[in-house]
Motif scaffolding. Sequence first.
Motif, PDB file in Angstrom:
ATOM      1  N   LEU A 164       4.533  -6.741 -22.908  1.00  0.00           N
ATOM      2  CA  LEU A 164       4.431  -7.642 -21.604  1.00  0.00           C
ATOM      3  C   LEU A 164       3.192  -7.991 -21.204  1.00  0.00           C
ATOM      4  O   LEU A 164       2.680  -8.533 -20.174  1.00  0.00           O
ATOM      5  CB  LEU A 164       4.721  -6.289 -20.481  1.00  0.00           C
ATOM      6  N   ARG A 165       2.391  -8.193 -22.377  1.00  0.00           N
ATOM      7  CA  ARG A 165       0.935  -8.968 -22.310  1.00  0.00           C
ATOM      8  C   ARG A 165       0.995 -10.139 -21.801  1.00  0.00           C
ATOM      9  O   ARG A 165      -0.164 -10.651 -21.102  1.00  0.00           O
ATOM     10  CB  ARG A 165       0.537  -8.704 -23.614  1.00  0.00           C
ATOM     11  N   SER A 166       2.031 -10.966 -21.765  1.00  0.00           N
ATOM     12  CA  SER A 166       2.029 -12.599 -21.158  1.00  0.00           C
ATOM     13  C   SER A 166       2.032 -12.211 -19.584  1.00  0.00           C
ATOM     14  O   SER A 166       1.224 -13.423 -18.977  1.00  0.00           O
ATOM     15  CB  SER A 166       3.142 -13.141 -21.465  1.00  0.00           C
ATOM     16  N   ARG A 167       2.292 -11.070 -18.958  1.00  0.00           N
ATOM     17  CA  ARG A 167       2.160 -11.121 -17.383  1.00  0.00           C
ATOM     18  C   ARG A 167       0.744 -10.622 -16.866  1.00  0.00           C
ATOM     19  O   ARG A 167       0.769 -10.705 -15.812  1.00  0.00           O
ATOM     20  CB  ARG A 167       3.063  -9.815 -17.166  1.00  0.00           C
ATOM     21  N   LEU A 168       0.112 -10.469 -17.919  1.00  0.00           N
ATOM     22  CA  LEU A 168      -1.519 -10.124 -17.609  1.00  0.00           C
ATOM     23  C   LEU A 168      -2.282 -11.309 -17.448  1.00  0.00           C
ATOM     24  O   LEU A 168      -3.312 -11.297 -16.977  1.00  0.00           O
ATOM     25  CB  LEU A 168      -2.037  -9.475 -18.656  1.00  0.00           C
ATOM     26  N   HIS A 169      -1.651 -12.572 -17.600  1.00  0.00           N
ATOM     27  CA  HIS A 169      -2.335 -13.718 -17.197  1.00  0.00           C
ATOM     28  C   HIS A 169      -2.246 -14.137 -15.809  1.00  0.00           C
ATOM     29  O   HIS A 169      -1.278 -14.117 -15.569  1.00  0.00           O
ATOM     30  CB  HIS A 169      -1.533 -14.980 -17.983  1.00  0.00           C
ATOM     31  N   PRO A 170      -3.357 -14.384 -15.211  1.00  0.00           N
ATOM     32  CA  PRO A 170      -3.262 -14.675 -13.774  1.00  0.00           C
ATOM     33  C   PRO A 170      -2.713 -16.209 -13.528  1.00  0.00           C
ATOM     34  O   PRO A 170      -2.665 -17.071 -14.489  1.00  0.00           O
ATOM     35  CB  PRO A 170      -4.664 -14.826 -13.486  1.00  0.00           C
ATOM     36  N   ARG A 171      -1.792 -16.137 -12.617  1.00  0.00           N
ATOM     37  CA  ARG A 171      -0.962 -17.374 -12.473  1.00  0.00           C
ATOM     38  C   ARG A 171      -1.428 -17.935 -11.221  1.00  0.00           C
ATOM     39  O   ARG A 171      -2.205 -17.131 -10.204  1.00  0.00           O
ATOM     40  CB  ARG A 171       0.599 -17.008 -12.114  1.00  0.00           C
ATOM     41  N   PRO A 172      -1.381 -19.050 -10.916  1.00  0.00           N
ATOM     42  CA  PRO A 172      -1.878 -19.970  -9.541  1.00  0.00           C
ATOM     43  C   PRO A 172      -1.648 -19.352  -8.275  1.00  0.00           C
ATOM     44  O   PRO A 172      -2.203 -19.309  -7.599  1.00  0.00           O
ATOM     45  CB  PRO A 172      -1.324 -21.516  -9.802  1.00  0.00           C
ATOM     46  N   ALA A 173      -0.323 -18.871  -8.181  1.00  0.00           N
ATOM     47  CA  ALA A 173       0.290 -18.224  -7.076  1.00  0.00           C
ATOM     48  C   ALA A 173      -0.352 -16.846  -6.804  1.00  0.00           C
ATOM     49  O   ALA A 173      -0.486 -16.637  -5.482  1.00  0.00           O
ATOM     50  CB  ALA A 173       1.490 -18.033  -7.134  1.00  0.00           C
ATOM     51  N   SER A 174      -0.948 -16.380  -7.846  1.00  0.00           N
ATOM     52  CA  SER A 174      -1.652 -14.961  -7.569  1.00  0.00           C
ATOM     53  C   SER A 174      -3.261 -15.068  -7.670  1.00  0.00           C
ATOM     54  O   SER A 174      -4.045 -14.131  -7.324  1.00  0.00           O
ATOM     55  CB  SER A 174      -1.151 -14.035  -8.600  1.00  0.00           C
ATOM     56  N   ARG A 175      -3.700 -16.329  -8.015  1.00  0.00           N
ATOM     57  CA  ARG A 175      -5.226 -16.448  -7.994  1.00  0.00           C
ATOM     58  C   ARG A 175      -5.803 -16.244  -6.438  1.00  0.00           C
ATOM     59  O   ARG A 175      -5.257 -16.790  -5.651  1.00  0.00           O
ATOM     60  CB  ARG A 175      -5.610 -17.788  -8.638  1.00  0.00           C
ATOM     61  N   VAL A 176      -7.137 -15.771  -6.258  1.00  0.00           N
ATOM     62  CA  VAL A 176      -7.593 -16.004  -4.968  1.00  0.00           C
ATOM     63  C   VAL A 176      -8.915 -16.110  -4.998  1.00  0.00           C
ATOM     64  O   VAL A 176      -9.367 -16.109  -6.277  1.00  0.00           O
ATOM     65  CB  VAL A 176      -7.463 -14.428  -4.703  1.00  0.00           C
ATOM     66  N   ALA A 177      -9.528 -16.497  -4.099  1.00  0.00           N
ATOM     67  CA  ALA A 177     -10.821 -16.886  -4.000  1.00  0.00           C
ATOM     68  C   ALA A 177     -11.904 -15.722  -3.938  1.00  0.00           C
ATOM     69  O   ALA A 177     -12.716 -15.561  -4.553  1.00  0.00           O
ATOM     70  CB  ALA A 177     -11.014 -17.706  -2.402  1.00  0.00           C
ATOM     71  N   ALA A 178     -11.614 -14.469  -3.340  1.00  0.00           N
ATOM     72  CA  ALA A 178     -12.267 -13.377  -3.432  1.00  0.00           C
ATOM     73  C   ALA A 178     -11.589 -12.358  -4.346  1.00  0.00           C
ATOM     74  O   ALA A 178     -10.561 -12.231  -4.554  1.00  0.00           O
ATOM     75  CB  ALA A 178     -12.440 -12.857  -2.052  1.00  0.00           C
ATOM     76  N   ARG A 179     -12.665 -11.853  -5.309  1.00  0.00           N
ATOM     77  CA  ARG A 179     -12.000 -10.887  -6.427  1.00  0.00           C
ATOM     78  C   ARG A 179     -12.669  -9.543  -6.235  1.00  0.00           C
ATOM     79  O   ARG A 179     -13.893  -9.504  -5.785  1.00  0.00           O
ATOM     80  CB  ARG A 179     -12.235 -11.354  -7.697  1.00  0.00           C
ATOM     81  N   GLY A 180     -11.910  -8.398  -6.513  1.00  0.00           N
ATOM     82  CA  GLY A 180     -12.490  -6.870  -6.467  1.00  0.00           C
ATOM     83  C   GLY A 180     -13.375  -6.689  -7.423  1.00  0.00           C
ATOM     84  O   GLY A 180     -13.737  -7.535  -8.528  1.00  0.00           O
ATOM     85  N   ILE A 181     -13.688  -5.497  -7.952  1.00  0.00           N
ATOM     86  CA  ILE A 181     -14.314  -5.240  -9.017  1.00  0.00           C
ATOM     87  C   ILE A 181     -13.548  -3.937  -9.538  1.00  0.00           C
ATOM     88  O   ILE A 181     -12.658  -3.390  -9.149  1.00  0.00           O
ATOM     89  CB  ILE A 181     -15.711  -4.636  -8.464  1.00  0.00           C
ATOM     90  N   GLY A 182     -14.098  -3.620 -10.815  1.00  0.00           N
ATOM     91  CA  GLY A 182     -13.320  -2.795 -11.641  1.00  0.00           C
ATOM     92  C   GLY A 182     -13.459  -1.121 -11.112  1.00  0.00           C
ATOM     93  O   GLY A 182     -14.399  -0.905 -10.604  1.00  0.00           O
ATOM     94  N   HIS A 183     -12.718  -0.278 -11.841  1.00  0.00           N
ATOM     95  CA  HIS A 183     -12.731   0.869 -11.631  1.00  0.00           C
ATOM     96  C   HIS A 183     -12.078   1.775 -12.741  1.00  0.00           C
ATOM     97  O   HIS A 183     -11.318   1.351 -13.118  1.00  0.00           O
ATOM     98  CB  HIS A 183     -12.203   1.195 -10.214  1.00  0.00           C
ATOM     99  N   ARG A 184     -12.307   3.278 -12.615  1.00  0.00           N
ATOM    100  CA  ARG A 184     -11.581   4.267 -13.684  1.00  0.00           C
ATOM    101  C   ARG A 184     -10.652   5.018 -12.496  1.00  0.00           C
ATOM    102  O   ARG A 184     -11.132   5.445 -11.547  1.00  0.00           O
ATOM    103  CB  ARG A 184     -12.397   5.116 -14.048  1.00  0.00           C
ATOM    104  N   VAL A 185     -10.725   7.727 -11.766  1.00  0.00           N
ATOM    105  CA  VAL A 185     -10.464   7.589 -11.883  1.00  0.00           C
ATOM    106  C   VAL A 185     -10.490   8.846 -11.572  1.00  0.00           C
ATOM    107  O   VAL A 185      -9.656   8.551 -12.208  1.00  0.00           O
ATOM    108  CB  VAL A 185      -9.795   8.168 -11.013  1.00  0.00           C
ATOM    109  N   PRO A 186     -10.921   8.406 -10.965  1.00  0.00           N
ATOM    110  CA  PRO A 186     -11.000   8.891 -10.617  1.00  0.00           C
ATOM    111  C   PRO A 186      -9.807   9.013 -10.496  1.00  0.00           C
ATOM    112  O   PRO A 186     -10.090   8.575  -9.495  1.00  0.00           O
ATOM    113  CB  PRO A 186     -11.719   9.043 -10.465  1.00  0.00           C
ATOM    114  N   VAL A 187      -9.757  10.137 -11.807  1.00  0.00           N
ATOM    115  CA  VAL A 187      -8.888  11.312 -11.417  1.00  0.00           C
ATOM    116  C   VAL A 187      -8.618  12.475 -11.070  1.00  0.00           C
ATOM    117  O   VAL A 187      -8.948  12.603 -11.751  1.00  0.00           O
ATOM    118  CB  VAL A 187      -8.308  11.245 -12.344  1.00  0.00           C
ATOM    119  N   ALA A 188      -7.005  11.700  -9.045  1.00  0.00           N
ATOM    120  CA  ALA A 188      -7.456  13.019  -8.861  1.00  0.00           C
ATOM    121  C   ALA A 188      -7.414  13.596 -10.164  1.00  0.00           C
ATOM    122  O   ALA A 188      -6.331  14.167 -10.512  1.00  0.00           O
ATOM    123  CB  ALA A 188      -7.006  13.976  -8.039  1.00  0.00           C
ATOM    124  N   VAL A 189      -8.077  13.409 -10.347  1.00  0.00           N
ATOM    125  CA  VAL A 189      -7.710  13.825 -11.507  1.00  0.00           C
ATOM    126  C   VAL A 189      -8.136  15.170 -11.566  1.00  0.00           C
ATOM    127  O   VAL A 189      -7.568  16.038 -11.087  1.00  0.00           O
ATOM    128  CB  VAL A 189      -8.045  12.941 -12.839  1.00  0.00           C
TER     129      VAL A 189
END
Length: 426
Positions: A400-425
Amino acid sequence: MESTVVSEKRPGYGQLLRTPGALSFLLPGFAARQPFAMLTIGIVLLVQHTTGSYGSAGAVAAVTGVSMALFAPQSGKLADRLGQRAVLVPGVLIHTTSVSLLVALALGGAPLWALFLAAVPSGASVPQVGPMVRARWAAKLDGTPLMPTAAAFESVTDEFTFVVGPVLATALCTGVHPAAGLIAEAALTLVGGLFFAAQRATQPAHGLAAAAGHADGEPRRSALSIPGVRVLVIAFLGIGSVFGGMQVSLTAFSEEIGNPGANGLLYGVFAAGNMLAGIAMGAVAWKVGPRRRLLLGYAGLTVAASLLWSVHSVLLLGALGLVVGLCIAPALITGYTIVETLVPATSRTEAFTWLTGAVALGQAAAVTVAGRLADAHGASAGFLVPMAGTLLALVTLIALRSRLHPRPASRVAARGIGHRVPVAVD
C-alpha cells in the motif's frame, strides 16, 4: 499561529533549543512522558511477582495498552478543541488515582478480573504529552526549516525516556519493592503533568478544528479517514509489537539466566540504539525521499527483529537489541514526517495520538502473546512476536505504499512534526 524566524543556514539542535519558550514545556514534558516508558514494564514486574505468571502480567499490561490506544485519539481531539490544559489536568489526576488503585489491588492479592478493571482507567488516562509537545513545536515553528530538526529531537527525547524509564522501573521493582516502579510512575505523572499543563504561554490555540468545520458547513473528518494514515497506523502497530515483545521476552530471559537485573540493562541498550539513531537522523541532510526511507528502514527493522529468537547469550542479545533499536528511530521519525503531509493542521494532535495509540495497541497485543509464549515455551518463543509483527507490517507497507503520497485534497498549509512513543508503552 505563532512562527519563529530562523536563519538561512541549516538549523541544528542548539538553534532549536534557543526557540523562545521551548525549555518551559520541554522539561516538564519530559517528566510527564514517563508513563509511556514505565507503565507497561512496571505492571509486568508487579503482577508477575504477585501471580507468578508472565501470561497474567502480560494480559493486565495489554488491557492498559488497549485502553490507551482506544482513548488516546479522543484525548487528542479534545485537546485540539478545548485546549491541552483542559484535557491534561483531569487526566493526570485520574491516572494517578487509577495506578494507585492497581498497585493496591495487586499487592492485596485481588483476583485477575479486578486488576483488569483497574487497568482500564490506568491506560485510558495516560497523558498524551508527546503529541502535545509536538503540537507546541508546530505552533512555534510552523513553516520554518527547524521543523525536521524538531521531529528528530522529539524522537531522541522519546528514546531517552526509554533508556531511563525501563531501567529506573526495573531497578526500583527489583531493588526496592515490586510496586516501586508503578508508584514512581504515578508520582512523575502527577508532578510533571501538572507542571506541563501550567505552561499556558506555549499552548497552541484551541478550537481550530471546530472553527474549520463551521467555515465550510461540514464537520472535520477524523485523521484516520485518510488512507495514508491508516497505512502508517499498521506500520506503527508493527513497531509496537517490537516494544511489547522485547519487554516481556527480555524479562523472561533475565529470569531464565538467574539475573533479573539484566532486564533493565538489555532494554536500556535497545533503547539507547533507538536514541542514537534518532540523533543521527536529525544530523543528516537526506537526499532519499521519506517514503523510500520508511520502506528501507522498516525492512532493516524486520530483518533484525527476525533474528532475536535465535540468540541465547546476554552479549549477543544486547548487540542484536542495539541493532533493532538503531532501526526503529528511522522508521518512526520518517513515519511522522510522512503523516505531516497527509493530515490537516486542524487534526494535528489527533493524528499524532492515532500513531501513538497504534504503538500502544501493538505493544499490548505483543505483551499478551509474548507472555503466553514465554510461559509455555520460554523466552525464545516470546521473541517470535516482534518477528511476526514487523513482517506483517512490512508486507502491508510494500503493498500500500502508493497511499503514502500526499494528495492535493489532503495537503495543508500548516504541518505538524514527527514523533515516536511513546509507548504507553512501557
